[in-house]
Design a protein around this motif. Structure first.
Motif: not given
Lengths: 236, 173
Positions: B44-50
């Motif tokens: 989720g966090v990585m997606q958010q960062r993306e």
């Protein structure tokens, strides 16, 4: 050298308690590492979050090198869990082995063919399951006749060979490592001279075993993705 | 089991069904737990960062275009201002030239006027002075004559005569 195994009968099934304990220990360690390093996640990652993200990207790269991310994204969780679990399992047997009353309790769970074959068989069965689910029974079956229909028997053999090699490669590497470590430990405990003689090869072999453990975890996940992609991806 | 002679601590069992079951259960449980507690949030966090990076790039692109537009605008405004300034300077120059001519002309007329009036003045003064001198000469002549003749002559009678004589003398001169 010859250790027994703490076998117990339960509900008509035989359990190797050492395996079960070591599997639980490995699972617990993996869970703790992953759980602790993903507490208070940040958009600007620090420390362990970086490491976990690196693992994720690494597995993502493995999947992407084999199939389209649209197909392969669903295997991401499987891949990360597998690589962490197998790596930790491989490492567990390195520092020491514990023998109680002639029964070997502490070892790598992956030094047991039952465990590795179970994992391998799970992966192969998953590949068939996703092959049928994503491409349909027709296309899945047609896959056995490609590229030439007369290769059908070989294709059948290939499935079993894949399972066997996937499981036994991991098992063999770890088992061999532990055998040699056991031998060196026996040499070290035999005499003062033996202890001195064993220090250097012990250190070398443990270092090599860490390398082997990491490589084998990588290979297992890599081949998992290869087999999955054979069944799932269209362009193979 | 057929792997028996390979296991550390071999047993006489045919198949470790319990181990197989345990391995499966433990691995699948671990996978589900990790998915819930570790991989899920991390993904989720990585997606958010993306998403964040994508939107930041978009914003940067937008503001770049915006500033490009502003720059263009400023440039054209500056150009306009420059032309206007040029025009103003031009006009001022022209204006200056005109008023210079004006002032010169005015000064010239003024000067000539003053000169004229001065000339006039001088002429007048001269006239006046000549008249005064003439008067004086008459008076002196009369005085001289009376003294010479020793005889009172009427001033009134002779004035006319003397004036004429002097005028004649002035003409001859």
């Amino acid at each position: 050298m010859e250790h027994g195994a703490p076998m117990r009968e339960f509900l008509g099934m035989s359990f190797n308690l050492s395996n079960i304990m070591m599997l639980l220990v490995a699972a617990l360690i993996v869970f703790l590492i992953a759980f602790i390093s993903t507490r208070n996640l940040k958009l600007k990652p620090t420390g362990m979050q970086n490491f976990m993200e690196w693992v994720m990207d690494f597995v993502k790269g493995l999947i992407k090198s084999n199939m389209d991310w649209r197909d392969g994204g669903r295997f991401h969780v499987l891949g990360i869990t597998l690589i962490m679990f197998i790596f930790v399992s491989n490492m567990l047997g390195l520092p020491f082995a514990i023998v109680v009353n002639g029964d070997l309790w502490w070892k790598s769970p992956t030094a047991d063919p039952t465990v590795t074959m179970t994992l391998a068989a799970t992966v192969i069965i998953l590949s068939h399951y996703y092959g049928i689910r994503l491409k349909g029974l027709g296309q899945y079956s047609a896959g056995y006749l490609k590229p030439m229909p007369f290769l059908f028997p070989l294709k059948i053999i290939e499935e079993f060979a894949n399972t066997l090699t996937l499981g036994l490669r991991l098992y063999g590497n770890i088992y061999a490592g532990e055998i040699l470590l056991t031998l060196l430990a026996g040499l070290a405990s035999a005499s003062a001279f033996g202890f001195v003689a064993a220090i250097l090869p012990m250190m070398a072999w443990q270092g090599f075993s860490i390398f082997i453990g990491a490589i084998q975890a990588f290979i297992f996940v890599m081949l998992t993705m290869v087999y999955l992609s054979h069944k799932v991806a269209d362009d193979h | 089991m057929f792997f028996d002679h390979l296991v550390l601590g071999a047993t006489g069992e045919f198949l470790n069904t319990g181990d197989i079951l345990a391995t499966l259960v433990i691995f699948i449980l671990l996978m589900l737990l990790l998915k819930k507690f570790a991989w899920g949030p991390l993904m989720g966090v990585m997606q958010q960062r993306e998403d964040l990076i994508a939107s930041e790039i978009e914003t940067a692109e937008n503001s770049r275009q915006e500033s490009q537009k502003l720059l263009e605008e400023q440039r054209s405004l500056l150009k306009e201002a420059r032309t206007q300034a040029q025009e103003i300077v031009e006009t001022a120059k022209k204006q200056g030239e005109v008023s210079r001519q004006d002032i010169i002309a005015t000064a010239r007329t003024e000067a000539s006027r003053m000169k004229d009036s001065a000339v006039q003045e001088i002429a007048n003064e001269r006239e006046k002075a000549v008249a005064a001198v003439r008067e004086e000469v008459v008076a002196l002549s009369m005085l001289a004559a009376s003294k010479v003749l020793n005889k009172e002559i009427s001033e009134e009678d002779n004035r006319q005569l003397i004036n004429e004589t002097i005028a004649k003398a002035g003409d001859i001169q």
